[in-house]
Design a protein around this motif. Structure first.
Motif, mmCIF file in Angstrom:
data_model
loop_
_atom_site.group_PDB
_atom_site.id
_atom_site.type_symbol
_atom_site.label_atom_id
_atom_site.label_comp_id
_atom_site.label_asym_id
_atom_site.label_seq_id
_atom_site.Cartn_x
_atom_site.Cartn_y
_atom_site.Cartn_z
ATOM 1 N N LEU A 28 3.393 -1.621 -2.836
ATOM 2 C CA LEU A 28 2.779 -1.118 -1.710
ATOM 3 C C LEU A 28 1.788 -1.453 -1.143
ATOM 4 O O LEU A 28 1.133 -0.895 -0.240
ATOM 5 C CB LEU A 28 2.622 0.614 -2.165
ATOM 6 C CG LEU A 28 3.951 1.314 -3.059
ATOM 7 C CD1 LEU A 28 3.636 2.512 -3.323
ATOM 8 C CD2 LEU A 28 5.222 1.102 -1.873
ATOM 9 N N GLY A 29 1.133 -2.495 -1.495
ATOM 10 C CA GLY A 29 -0.044 -3.117 -0.972
ATOM 11 C C GLY A 29 0.154 -4.053 0.295
ATOM 12 O O GLY A 29 1.265 -3.958 1.019
ATOM 13 N N LEU A 33 0.102 -7.166 0.341
ATOM 14 C CA LEU A 33 0.658 -8.622 0.431
ATOM 15 C C LEU A 33 1.761 -8.985 0.898
ATOM 16 O O LEU A 33 2.603 -7.974 1.130
ATOM 17 C CB LEU A 33 0.763 -8.823 -1.068
ATOM 18 C CG LEU A 33 -0.256 -9.036 -2.262
ATOM 19 C CD1 LEU A 33 0.140 -9.700 -3.514
ATOM 20 C CD2 LEU A 33 -1.209 -10.141 -1.611
ATOM 21 N N HIS A 60 5.217 -10.229 1.342
ATOM 22 C CA HIS A 60 6.437 -10.236 0.323
ATOM 23 C C HIS A 60 6.989 -11.779 0.261
ATOM 24 O O HIS A 60 6.868 -12.371 1.406
ATOM 25 C CB HIS A 60 7.582 -9.331 0.748
ATOM 26 C CG HIS A 60 7.289 -7.880 0.592
ATOM 27 N ND1 HIS A 60 8.255 -7.010 0.356
ATOM 28 C CD2 HIS A 60 6.148 -7.326 0.558
ATOM 29 C CE1 HIS A 60 7.449 -5.685 0.366
ATOM 30 N NE2 HIS A 60 6.376 -5.969 0.434
ATOM 31 N N SER A 89 0.713 -0.690 7.180
ATOM 32 C CA SER A 89 -0.534 -0.318 6.651
ATOM 33 C C SER A 89 -0.892 1.129 6.514
ATOM 34 O O SER A 89 -0.605 1.554 7.427
ATOM 35 C CB SER A 89 -1.587 -1.303 7.234
ATOM 36 O OG SER A 89 -2.744 -0.726 6.768
ATOM 37 N N PHE A 119 -2.291 3.646 9.387
ATOM 38 C CA PHE A 119 -1.508 4.960 9.518
ATOM 39 C C PHE A 119 -2.062 6.150 10.488
ATOM 40 O O PHE A 119 -1.436 6.644 11.178
ATOM 41 C CB PHE A 119 -1.025 5.348 8.199
ATOM 42 C CG PHE A 119 -0.527 6.495 8.088
ATOM 43 C CD1 PHE A 119 -0.900 7.713 7.672
ATOM 44 C CD2 PHE A 119 1.028 6.432 8.401
ATOM 45 C CE1 PHE A 119 -0.284 9.113 7.705
ATOM 46 C CE2 PHE A 119 1.852 7.799 8.418
ATOM 47 C CZ PHE A 119 1.011 8.885 7.975
ATOM 48 N N ILE A 154 4.473 4.364 5.176
ATOM 49 C CA ILE A 154 3.281 3.601 4.747
ATOM 50 C C ILE A 154 3.839 2.478 3.464
ATOM 51 O O ILE A 154 3.066 2.590 2.500
ATOM 52 C CB ILE A 154 2.206 4.472 4.084
ATOM 53 C CG1 ILE A 154 2.787 5.501 3.366
ATOM 54 C CG2 ILE A 154 1.535 5.017 5.223
ATOM 55 C CD1 ILE A 154 1.905 6.247 2.640
ATOM 56 N N SER A 155 4.533 1.488 3.877
ATOM 57 C CA SER A 155 4.945 0.612 2.754
ATOM 58 C C SER A 155 4.077 -0.444 2.526
ATOM 59 O O SER A 155 4.170 -1.350 1.703
ATOM 60 C CB SER A 155 6.033 -0.081 3.160
ATOM 61 O OG SER A 155 7.373 0.735 3.531
ATOM 62 N N GLY A 156 2.812 -0.493 3.385
ATOM 63 C CA GLY A 156 1.694 -1.620 3.100
ATOM 64 C C GLY A 156 2.032 -2.494 4.268
ATOM 65 O O GLY A 156 3.177 -2.581 4.864
ATOM 66 N N THR A 157 0.988 -3.183 4.492
ATOM 67 C CA THR A 157 1.049 -4.216 5.601
ATOM 68 C C THR A 157 2.144 -5.424 5.110
ATOM 69 O O THR A 157 3.004 -5.755 5.966
ATOM 70 C CB THR A 157 -0.181 -5.133 5.574
ATOM 71 O OG1 THR A 157 -1.158 -4.193 5.889
ATOM 72 C CG2 THR A 157 -0.205 -6.065 6.977
ATOM 73 N N GLY A 158 2.276 -5.976 3.775
ATOM 74 C CA GLY A 158 3.330 -6.800 3.610
ATOM 75 C C GLY A 158 4.674 -6.194 3.734
ATOM 76 O O GLY A 158 5.826 -6.781 4.174
ATOM 77 N N GLY A 159 4.992 -5.011 3.135
ATOM 78 C CA GLY A 159 6.166 -4.330 3.302
ATOM 79 C C GLY A 159 6.668 -3.945 4.732
ATOM 80 O O GLY A 159 7.735 -4.342 5.064
ATOM 81 N N SER A 201 -3.293 -4.181 8.836
ATOM 82 C CA SER A 201 -4.395 -4.290 8.699
ATOM 83 C C SER A 201 -5.138 -5.712 8.571
ATOM 84 O O SER A 201 -6.187 -5.935 8.453
ATOM 85 C CB SER A 201 -4.790 -3.486 7.540
ATOM 86 O OG SER A 201 -4.514 -4.267 6.137
#
Lengths: 315, 307, 331
Positions: A273-274, A276, A278, C32, C36, C60-65, C81
């Motif tokens: 969930l960060g 990084l 993928h 991110s 959000f 909010i899966s994260g920047t990568g997601g 971000s």
């Protein structure tokens, strides 16, 4: 009453061919139902296949970068740092320590509660207490996580002021409390299923409730109790949020519960969930870690299964 | 033993009785510990967030202003997801449990399935999320919807339901089955008319534990794409025009209570933390209600058991 | 019992009979959790302005997601971000997704200490580096070791988790290399936890976003930073970030919009609304807005479909927004 004679006359007067056809239809229906049930059981196998497939696919890519020996023996886990180390023992130690703490609480307490509810408690108390206990398993794990961080840790810090804000002990204790219903409910169901005749025989010999419980009921229900234990262990090892919130995200090779440490599960959540990207090696580490966890629980489960098989009582 | 005198025997009996009472006390204490922890948690949240509970809170959508933020989309989402989860998990779990207990031969294939099921109970929930993302969301094309969430959670709680079903079925004495077969019933008739009714109480135990876990899950649901800000509700299942029943809500975007809580706890404004406590309180209450229903059912069913 | 097969069959028939998506105009956003709050504020007001005719959803899966979904064409806008990385650029190119990069606010990383900390009046970047660099692991454990004038008290460090954009930026800005950091500090994803940690320990020092400091001014003290080669210390505040003097710890945060989505009128209107109203909304949620010129330049870039990123797939410390907006964009 009238249905029975009608049926017998039906059977008696219908031609043999129709009877056979009905029999065959029933057989086919039985087989079909068995097939449907078998497929339902296979769903779990397919789930495992799916999970293993994902984990292995990404792990293969990971192990092309990182040698297996390093993975198993390195004493640091800093995959996201510039100077990357990939020692899974670090995360595994966190998982093992927190699970051990949780099980030290859940198994004794859960078993005692189960025995008490099955053998000692009056009917009313049991019907009221059991739902309350099951509610313990129903509290969302984030709530438990914050409970551990904001309530249990300060409480423990009064006893032991040196305790760091993040530590495995509070997380483990709260996890243990969460798992109690898993152990107690299923064990209690197993114990209550032991026929009264066994208990009555024991009481007739002059045994107290405690002696009956320990020497007759528990051994008779042991396979059910063992199932409950194994479920509890699996739950402890696989718990994510409580540890992610209360144990800190600090990969730390330690078996001391008074320190902060990251577990495999907390690490996976953190990265998935960060921020990084993928597909990067940092992201692939979560699959390698997940695979390790799965293999570890598999070994435990096979052991538990063999243990249960040798203890199953028939009565 | 023949040489034992009455005094010795009385002392032995007294000591056994003492242990009996000590254990009963221990049991009660252990029980109290569990119940008290729950009470502490519940009270903690009630005190922190209780003031925030109001009609507005339940009927407002999330907002950047803590005072206006509410849990409408969250609790509706949670309810719908729970319905979907139960719809898939209960029949699948019970069917698998029945198969493993009644039909399966005791060979290595069955052993593998058994080990497999308990193993699945230990897989971290986020791995289920990753699996579901690849399988339900992309492969099957269900999208980031309530259906995917329900299926994911159903898979997650399947092991618990199966194990509980098996234990419940195993506890039924063999004589019941033998009586049924003796009357000429087929295997399925035995299961349907005898085994399932008697084991339904135990099955409900497993369903209760499983559903309680599912309602509180965050990580896998975020992974398959549950939202954090959604200011509208899925289309209603019941509609005014024919065909009166709609399944569109299954494919709608959604959010759930734990995610709302999770997001609010990480916001800097202190008022959001109050909101989070209130949301947590409501969530535990929803779990209570769900459990309460199942427990009442179980109580009714168990009353009729006599053996 | 007989109902189950019928119900199951009905459910299987559902995807065939009913349409897959609700027939609503939805703007899908993900990414991110740092960006959000801003996007949520904009979405909330936008929906009200549009009288619920257009819906906006934010994850909010994260920047990568978020980028993963974005590069598969599942989302219209991605909150980020950090700039898009080279690998993600490749993934987008493979799927034929082109995008416009739009900075929307500043996130000022604030270094905080306990209010009872009397020996710190300002900090130099070099001193921060001594505290946080990888070589400090296990060795720099007291305040005195960083600066002999400081007391011989244990150094308690609090910071972001190693998977977050905050961590990447801080390490890049302070230690000179992204992700280069000592490992023995208290890391947390939840900045509220870091706030608690620093406010309870007189020997603590930590870093997180400005919004968390602003909400807890009574519990924390912000440290003015002296940039490398600078002489004056600059405290973090709305003004110092906006005029660019708070360096190097001010970073821009972004949204990315895909060109396919830009064909949808609701997405276009949303982005225009975003850039026109961000000045006010960003302040409301505790971040630092860009200047009015920045926003109008970003709007021009958007309207003229300036596709690509100005970062070339790597993050950079201390980029000025006007320079970034003027840079050539590459896909």
């Amino acid at each position: 009453m009238s249905a029975v004679p009608a049926q017998t006359t039906l059977i008696a007067t219908s031609p043999p061919g129709a009877r056979l056809a009905r029999r065959r239809a029933r057989l086919i229906r039985e087989r079909l139902i068995e097939l449907v049930l078998f497929l339902a059981a296979l769903v779990s196998v397919f789930t495992t296949v799916g999970i293993v497939y994902i984990l292995v696919k990404e792990s293969v890519a990971f192990f092309q970068h990182v040698p297996l020996v390093d993975f198993l023996t390195d004493t640091q886990w800093t995959p996201l740092f510039d100077d990357a180390h990939f020692g899974i023992m670090v995360l595994l130690s966190g998982t093992l320590t927190s699970s051990a703490v949780a099980l030290c609480i859940a198994i004794p307490l859960g078993t005692i509660i189960a025995i008490y509810l099955a053998e000692f408690a009056p009917f009313r108390l049991r019907e009221v207490a059991k739902p309350f206990l099951e509610l313990l398993g129903g509290v969302p794990t984030i709530v438990y996580g914050y409970f551990a961080l904001l309530f249990v840790t300060p409480l423990l810090q009064r006893i032991y002021p040196e305790l760091p804000g993040f530590n495995l002990l509070s997380a483990g204790i709260v996890m243990g409390i969460m798992i109690i219903p898993y152990v107690s409910s299923i064990s209690e169901d197993a114990m209550r299923a032991v026929p009264m005749s066994l208990r009555e025989g024991s009481y007739a010999m002059g045994a107290t409730r405690f002696q009956t419980a320990i020497k007759v009921v528990v051994p008779a229900a042991f396979s059910g109790i063992a199932s409950a234990y194994i479920l509890g262990i699996s739950r402890a090892v696989g718990e994510t949020m409580i540890l992610a919130i209360a144990a800190g995200m600090q990969p730390n090779l330690t078996f001391n519960p008074l320190e902060p440490a990251a577990t495999i599960t907390a690490y996976i959540v953190q990265v998935a969930l960060g921020d990084l990207p993928h597909g990067s090696i940092g992201y692939q580490t979560i699959f390698a870690a997940g695979l390790t966890l799965m293999l570890f629980t598999l070994v435990c489960n096979i052991g538990g299964h063999l243990l249960r098989k040798s203890f199953r009582e028939a009565y | 033993m023949a040489a034992a005198n009455p005094t010795q025997i009385r002392a032995l009996i007294a000591s056994h009785k003492r242990w009996d009472t000590i254990f009963a006390l221990c049991g009660l204490l252990a029980l109290m510990l569990g119940v008290l922890t729950f009470a502490a948690l519940f009270l903690d949240m009630a005190l922190d967030g209780g003031a925030r509970l109001s009609w507005d809170f339940f009927t407002s959508y999330p907002s950047r202003r803590a005072g206006q933020a509410g849990i409408l989309s969250a609790w509706v989402g949670s309810t719908l997801v729970m319905l979907t989860t139960a719809f898939f998990a209960v029949p699948l779990g019970v069917a698998a449990g029945v198969y493993l207990e009644e039909y399966a031969a005791k060979n290595w294939v069955t052993d593998i399935i058994e080990i497999n099921i308990t193993n699945l109970a230990g897989v971290p929930s986020i791995v289920y999320g990753l699996l579901a993302l690849g399988l339900f969301v992309y492969q099957f094309g269900f999208g980031q919807s309530i259906l995917s969430a329900g299926l994911t959670l159903a898979l997650l709680i399947l092991p618990v339901v199966i194990v509980a079903t098996r234990e419940a079925i195993r506890s039924i004495p063999q004589v019941i089955r033998e009586g049924s077969y003796a009357l000429g019933a087929t295997q399925w008739q035995t299961v349907r008319y005898h085994i399932l009714p008697y084991s339904s109480a135990g099955i409900l135990t497993g369903v209760i534990i499983g559903m309680a876990r599912a309602i509180g899950e965050t990580a896998p649901i975020i992974t398959i794409g549950a939202l954090t800000f959604i200011a509208f509700l899925p289309p209603s299942p019941v509609q005014a025009e024919p065909p009166f029943l709609s399944f569109e809500w299954l494919f709608s975007p959604f959010t759930v209570m734990p995610i709302q809580m999770f997001n609010w706890t990480s916001r800097p404004e202190a008022a959001f933390l109050t909101n989070a406590a209130a949301a947590g309180f409501v969530l535990v209450f929803m779990t209570l209600a769900m459990n309460g229903l199942a427990i009442w059912l179980r109580y009714r069913l168990r009353r009729n058991l006599k053996w | 019992m007989k109902l189950w097969p019928i119900a199951a069959a009905a459910l299987v028939a559902v995807p065939v009979v009913f349409p897959v998506q609700a027939q609503q105009r939805i703007v899908k956003i993900d990414g991110s959790s740092t960006v959000f709050p801003i996007t949520e504020a904009v979405a909330e007001d936008f929906q009200k302005a549009k009288k619920q005719q257009v819906k906006v959803t934010v994850g909010i899966s994260g920047t990568g997601g978020g980028f993963k979904k974005f590069c598969r064409g599942e989302t219209d806008v991605s909150n980020a971000s950090r700039p898009i990385t080279a690998k993600e650029m490749q993934a987008c190119a493979e799927e034929g997704i082109k995008y416009v990069e739009l900075p929307v606010a500043f996130d000022a990383l604030t270094v905080v200490i306990n209010p009872k900390n009397t020996w710190i009046k300002e900090l130099k970047v070099e001193e921060l580096k001594k505290m946080w660099e990888p070589a400090a692991q296990g060795k720099v454990t007291t305040w005195k070791q960083v600066n002999p004038a400081w007391p011989d008290a244990p150094l308690k460090l609090f910071g972001a988790g190693s998977d977050s954009g905050t961590f990447d930026y801080f390490t890049d800005a302070i230690n000179g290399k992204e992700k280069a950091s000592r490992g023995d500090y208290t890391a947390s994803e939840d900045d509220n936890v870091l706030v608690q940690g620093v406010s309870r320990d007189v020997n603590a020092i930590g870093y997180f976003g400005l919004a968390y400091y602003s909400e807890n001014k009574d519990k924390l003290k912000a440290v003015p930073i002296v940039n490398k080669g600078g002489s004056r210390s600059v405290p973090p505040s709305l003004e110092t970030v906006m005029d660019g003097t708070y360096q190097p710890l001010a970073r821009p945060i972004f949204i990315y919009v895909s060109d396919k989505s830009m064909n949808k009128p609701e997405v276009r209107e949303f982005i225009e609304y975003y850039l026109k109203n961000a000045g006010e909304l960003v302040k409301e949620v505790g971040y630092v807005p860009l200047s009015a010129q920045h926003y109008s330049q970003a709007l021009k870039n958007f309207s003229s479909k300036k596709l690509g990123t100005g970062f070339g797939g790597k993050n950079e410390v201390g980029v000025r927004v006007e320079e970034l907006l003027a840079r050539e964009a590459k896909l």
